[in-house]
Design an enzyme around this catalytic site. Structure first.
Site, PDB file in Angstrom:
ATOM      1  N   GLU A  88     -27.468 -31.034  34.731  1.00 46.09           N
ATOM      2  CA  GLU A  88     -28.546 -30.043  34.611  1.00 46.09           C
ATOM      3  C   GLU A  88     -28.243 -29.104  33.456  1.00 46.09           C
ATOM      4  O   GLU A  88     -27.080 -28.790  33.182  1.00 46.09           O
ATOM      5  CB  GLU A  88     -28.666 -29.254  35.925  1.00 46.09           C
ATOM      6  N   GLU A  92     -33.019 -19.801  33.110  1.00 47.40           N
ATOM      7  CA  GLU A  92     -33.502 -19.230  34.357  1.00 47.40           C
ATOM      8  C   GLU A  92     -33.730 -17.729  34.193  1.00 47.40           C
ATOM      9  O   GLU A  92     -32.856 -17.011  33.700  1.00 47.40           O
ATOM     10  CB  GLU A  92     -32.507 -19.469  35.491  1.00 47.40           C
TER      11      GLU A  92
END
Length: 215
Positions: A88, A92
């Site tokens: 990943e 964010e």
């Protein structure tokens, strides 16, 4: 921060898959805009239909406005959301502060590489471009064309190298670290909407179904 040239060809993402709560995710193929709403339906998550191996990914994003404490909104790459061994790479936004963004990456489910980057603006006031450039030897995160982070692969260290989808979602992260990560959700400004446009994926690195199944 230093500017970097755009050297990975991209194209607009015209089709998406909504993993949950499709009624809270509004996609206009004509304009290319995607709006993810957080309210009593608890948000939604969309992704690219196919995985990619390396390239440039991202979008222009306008974050939700108001008291967004507790929420997480994002754009990120993942080999498969929910897989304990996923690779990943993240951008964010932590709802307690719309003037910063967090970057991170995971290899085989192991993260712990978080960095917080002050933006110099409120990400809810306008659209700004967030790009991830991922290759076999480096990851570069850019905001409005300016590098905010670059990680270079070191010999013998793990590296994200599984084919990955492009994902985005809005969700309540109040329960993470007892609310210290994103704050506690208040919800005084419901509904909240995170808007994406000019969503870009690489040209030439999308895997066919047969190639994807062989990985």
């Amino acid at each position: 921060m230093a500017a970097v040239p755009s050297n990975h060809p991209t194209e607009l993402l015209t089709k998406i898959v909504v993993d949950y709560t499709p009624e809270a995710c509004h996609h206009s193929p004509e304009t290319g805009e995607i709006h993810v709403v957080y309210d009593h339906r608890l948000g939604a998550r969309w992704r690219s239909p196919s995985r990619f191996l390396y390239g440039t990914f991202g979008a222009s994003i306008r974050c939700p406005a108001g008291d967004t404490s507790g929420l997480n909104y994002n754009i990120y790459l993942s080999s498969l959301e929910g897989d304990k061994l996923q690779d990943e790479i993240d951008f964010e936004f932590l709802g307690k502060d719309n003037t910063a963004v967090q970057t991170n990456y995971y290899t085989s489910g192991s993260g712990g590489r978080e960095q917080i980057h002050p933006l110099g603006f409120d990400a809810s006031e306008d659209f700004h471009e967030y790009l991830i450039r991922w290759s076999s030897d480096e990851i570069v995160w850019l905001v409005d064309g300016v590098v905010v982070r670059r990680d270079v692969r070191r010999e013998g260290e793990p590296w994200p190298e599984k084919p990955m989808f492009l994902y985005a979602s809005v969700w309540d992260a109040s329960g993470v670290d007892e609310g210290r990560w994103t704050g506690k959700y208040v919800g005084s400004g419901e509904p909240y909407a995170c808007s994406y446009k000019e969503v870009r994926v690489p040209i030439g690195t999308m895997l066919t179904e047969e190639e994807d199944e062989s990985k």
